[in-house]
Design a protein around this motif. Structure first.
Motif, PDB file in Angstrom:
ATOM      1  N   LYS A  86      88.094 -17.217   5.767  1.00 48.95           N
ATOM      2  CA  LYS A  86      89.563 -17.253   6.158  1.00 48.95           C
ATOM      3  C   LYS A  86      90.467 -17.874   4.967  1.00 48.95           C
ATOM      4  O   LYS A  86      91.371 -18.586   5.384  1.00 48.95           O
ATOM      5  CB  LYS A  86      89.569 -17.854   7.370  1.00 48.95           C
ATOM      6  CG  LYS A  86      88.947 -17.258   8.586  1.00 48.95           C
ATOM      7  CD  LYS A  86      89.130 -17.862   9.846  1.00 48.95           C
ATOM      8  CE  LYS A  86      88.256 -17.360  10.968  1.00 48.95           C
ATOM      9  NZ  LYS A  86      88.654 -17.961  12.351  1.00 48.95           N
ATOM     10  N   LYS A 110      96.734 -18.194   3.822  1.00 52.03           N
ATOM     11  CA  LYS A 110      97.475 -18.730   5.153  1.00 52.03           C
ATOM     12  C   LYS A 110      97.428 -17.639   5.943  1.00 52.03           C
ATOM     13  O   LYS A 110      97.404 -16.454   5.801  1.00 52.03           O
ATOM     14  CB  LYS A 110      98.888 -19.028   4.672  1.00 52.03           C
ATOM     15  CG  LYS A 110      98.995 -20.066   3.586  1.00 52.03           C
ATOM     16  CD  LYS A 110      98.596 -21.449   4.342  1.00 52.03           C
ATOM     17  CE  LYS A 110      98.959 -22.553   3.070  1.00 52.03           C
ATOM     18  NZ  LYS A 110      98.120 -22.835   2.036  1.00 52.03           N
ATOM     19  N   LYS A 111      97.401 -18.008   7.347  1.00 51.93           N
ATOM     20  CA  LYS A 111      97.250 -17.164   8.470  1.00 51.93           C
ATOM     21  C   LYS A 111      98.120 -16.063   8.405  1.00 51.93           C
ATOM     22  O   LYS A 111      97.821 -14.853   8.606  1.00 51.93           O
ATOM     23  CB  LYS A 111      97.203 -17.967   9.794  1.00 51.93           C
ATOM     24  CG  LYS A 111      96.777 -16.911  10.787  1.00 51.93           C
ATOM     25  CD  LYS A 111      96.704 -17.745  12.065  1.00 51.93           C
ATOM     26  CE  LYS A 111      96.230 -16.801  13.479  1.00 51.93           C
ATOM     27  NZ  LYS A 111      96.207 -17.662  14.572  1.00 51.93           N
ATOM     28  N   HIS A 112      99.494 -16.537   8.284  1.00 53.37           N
ATOM     29  CA  HIS A 112     100.372 -15.361   8.527  1.00 53.37           C
ATOM     30  C   HIS A 112     100.926 -14.887   7.182  1.00 53.37           C
ATOM     31  O   HIS A 112     101.864 -14.000   7.010  1.00 53.37           O
ATOM     32  CB  HIS A 112     101.750 -15.961   9.377  1.00 53.37           C
ATOM     33  CG  HIS A 112     101.513 -16.399  10.596  1.00 53.37           C
ATOM     34  ND1 HIS A 112     101.091 -15.446  11.499  1.00 53.37           N
ATOM     35  CD2 HIS A 112     101.440 -17.831  11.310  1.00 53.37           C
ATOM     36  CE1 HIS A 112     100.823 -16.238  12.539  1.00 53.37           C
ATOM     37  NE2 HIS A 112     100.787 -17.424  12.624  1.00 53.37           N
ATOM     38  N   LYS A 113     100.519 -15.166   6.266  1.00 48.68           N
ATOM     39  CA  LYS A 113     100.875 -14.670   4.761  1.00 48.68           C
ATOM     40  C   LYS A 113      99.519 -14.024   4.006  1.00 48.68           C
ATOM     41  O   LYS A 113      99.846 -13.154   3.042  1.00 48.68           O
ATOM     42  CB  LYS A 113     101.159 -15.961   3.816  1.00 48.68           C
ATOM     43  CG  LYS A 113     102.397 -16.635   4.391  1.00 48.68           C
ATOM     44  CD  LYS A 113     102.993 -17.814   3.469  1.00 48.68           C
ATOM     45  CE  LYS A 113     104.211 -18.339   4.024  1.00 48.68           C
ATOM     46  NZ  LYS A 113     104.524 -19.508   3.208  1.00 48.68           N
ATOM     47  N   ASN A 114      98.538 -14.353   4.519  1.00 53.16           N
ATOM     48  CA  ASN A 114      97.188 -13.515   3.842  1.00 53.16           C
ATOM     49  C   ASN A 114      97.335 -13.779   2.353  1.00 53.16           C
ATOM     50  O   ASN A 114      97.140 -12.642   1.832  1.00 53.16           O
ATOM     51  CB  ASN A 114      97.041 -12.049   4.348  1.00 53.16           C
ATOM     52  CG  ASN A 114      96.988 -11.984   6.139  1.00 53.16           C
ATOM     53  OD1 ASN A 114      96.128 -12.447   6.421  1.00 53.16           O
ATOM     54  ND2 ASN A 114      97.701 -11.252   6.553  1.00 53.16           N
ATOM     55  N   GLY A 123      98.750 -10.026   1.650  1.00 55.00           N
ATOM     56  CA  GLY A 123      99.930 -10.541   1.164  1.00 55.00           C
ATOM     57  C   GLY A 123      99.840 -10.335  -0.481  1.00 55.00           C
ATOM     58  O   GLY A 123     101.270 -10.504  -0.872  1.00 55.00           O
ATOM     59  N   GLY A 168      93.602 -16.640   6.463  1.00 53.67           N
ATOM     60  CA  GLY A 168      93.805 -15.479   5.776  1.00 53.67           C
ATOM     61  C   GLY A 168      92.844 -14.386   6.098  1.00 53.67           C
ATOM     62  O   GLY A 168      91.761 -14.472   6.247  1.00 53.67           O
ATOM     63  N   ASN A 169      93.373 -12.992   5.673  1.00 56.54           N
ATOM     64  CA  ASN A 169      92.642 -11.841   5.997  1.00 56.54           C
ATOM     65  C   ASN A 169      92.813 -10.882   4.601  1.00 56.54           C
ATOM     66  O   ASN A 169      93.451 -11.109   3.836  1.00 56.54           O
ATOM     67  CB  ASN A 169      93.137 -10.763   7.026  1.00 56.54           C
ATOM     68  CG  ASN A 169      91.982 -10.185   7.641  1.00 56.54           C
ATOM     69  OD1 ASN A 169      91.072  -9.969   7.040  1.00 56.54           O
ATOM     70  ND2 ASN A 169      92.265  -9.392   8.847  1.00 56.54           N
TER      71      ASN A 169
END
Length: 251
Positions: A95, A98-102, A123, A240-241
């Motif tokens: 992961k 950042k979660k919402h920024k990937n 991202g 992150g993805n």
């Protein structure tokens, strides 16, 4: 008899395909993420401690400033896996970003196979293209041929940094906060001075509340400076993805 033999062969093919995977990914076991994920993960021991510390410090500072998480994994072999797919899977498993920024980037180096891959989170893809990563990897090919791994990784980091800045890639959360608090401090200071001048002939000037209001900006600014000096590092891997964008080369 022939039909039965063909069915058996087909079933065996599916069975071994599931176990070993055509890309070899199932053969390589991605390590479980440590409690605190540092940027450099050298499983082959090709870097000395000084080099690891230098790269870790550089990437941690870069992450704190721009929030981008660049993770480097060095392995002995991928057992024939597609390194791009393996790197993307590594990023997803740990992961990175950042979660919402990937906004994670994985640099995966396979020593025995002479392969290296750069994979970007969703991202990052619009800013660091496949063409850009390919160009970076081609640039360091001579260094890799000569086993100059530390130099190679340094070049990759610096080039990625340069490209993201050039593309006006901006994830400077702390920088934005710092700019905002500086402006706020200036406005409060100006208002405080005007109030002092306005009430200079009044008893209000000696009012403790007003004095606290005047002193507060300085205290607030000192607090901001103190927070900026904090050197704590909680580790990478915040959700992150990855989408599979990136490049791979052999040397």
């Amino acid at each position: 008899m022939n039909k039965c033999f063909i069915k058996i062969i087909f079933l065996l093919f599916i069975f071994f395909n599931i176990i070993f995977d055509v890309n070899g990914i199932q053969l390589f076991h991605i390590p479980n993420p440590p409690n605190r994920i540092y940027p450099i993960n050298d499983y082959e021991g090709i870097l000395n401690m000084d080099q690891i510390n230098q790269l870790n410090n550089k990437l941690i500072k870069y992450s704190k400033k721009y929030s981008t998480e660049i993770l480097i994994a060095i392995i002995k072999t991928s057992y024939g896996a597609n390194l791009n797919l393996l790197a993307a899977k590594w990023g997803k498993t740990w992961k990175i970003g950042k979660k919402h920024k990937n906004n994670g980037i994985i640099i995966l180096l396979s020593i025995q196979e002479n392969k290296i891959s750069i994979q970007n989170g969703y991202g990052i893809e619009p800013y660091l293209t496949d063409f850009s990563t390919r160009k970076i990897l081609e640039k360091i090919r001579p260094c890799l041929v000569n086993k100059l791994y530390f130099k190679s990784l340094n070049i990759i980091i610096d080039d990625i940094n340069h490209i993201l800045h050039k593309q006006k890639y901006n994830l400077q959360n702390k920088h934005h906060l710092h700019s905002y608090t500086n402006k706020l401090y200036k406005y409060i200071l100006i208002i405080s001075i005007l109030l002092v001048l306005f009430f200079r002939k009044s008893k209000l000037f000696f009012n403790p509340f007003l004095l606290e209001f005047i002193l507060y900006p300085s205290l607030f600014k000192n607090q901001i400076k103190y927070e900026e000096k904090e050197d704590n590092f909680d580790g990478f891997g915040e959700g992150g993805n990855f989408g599979g964008g990136g490049s791979e080369i052999n040397w």
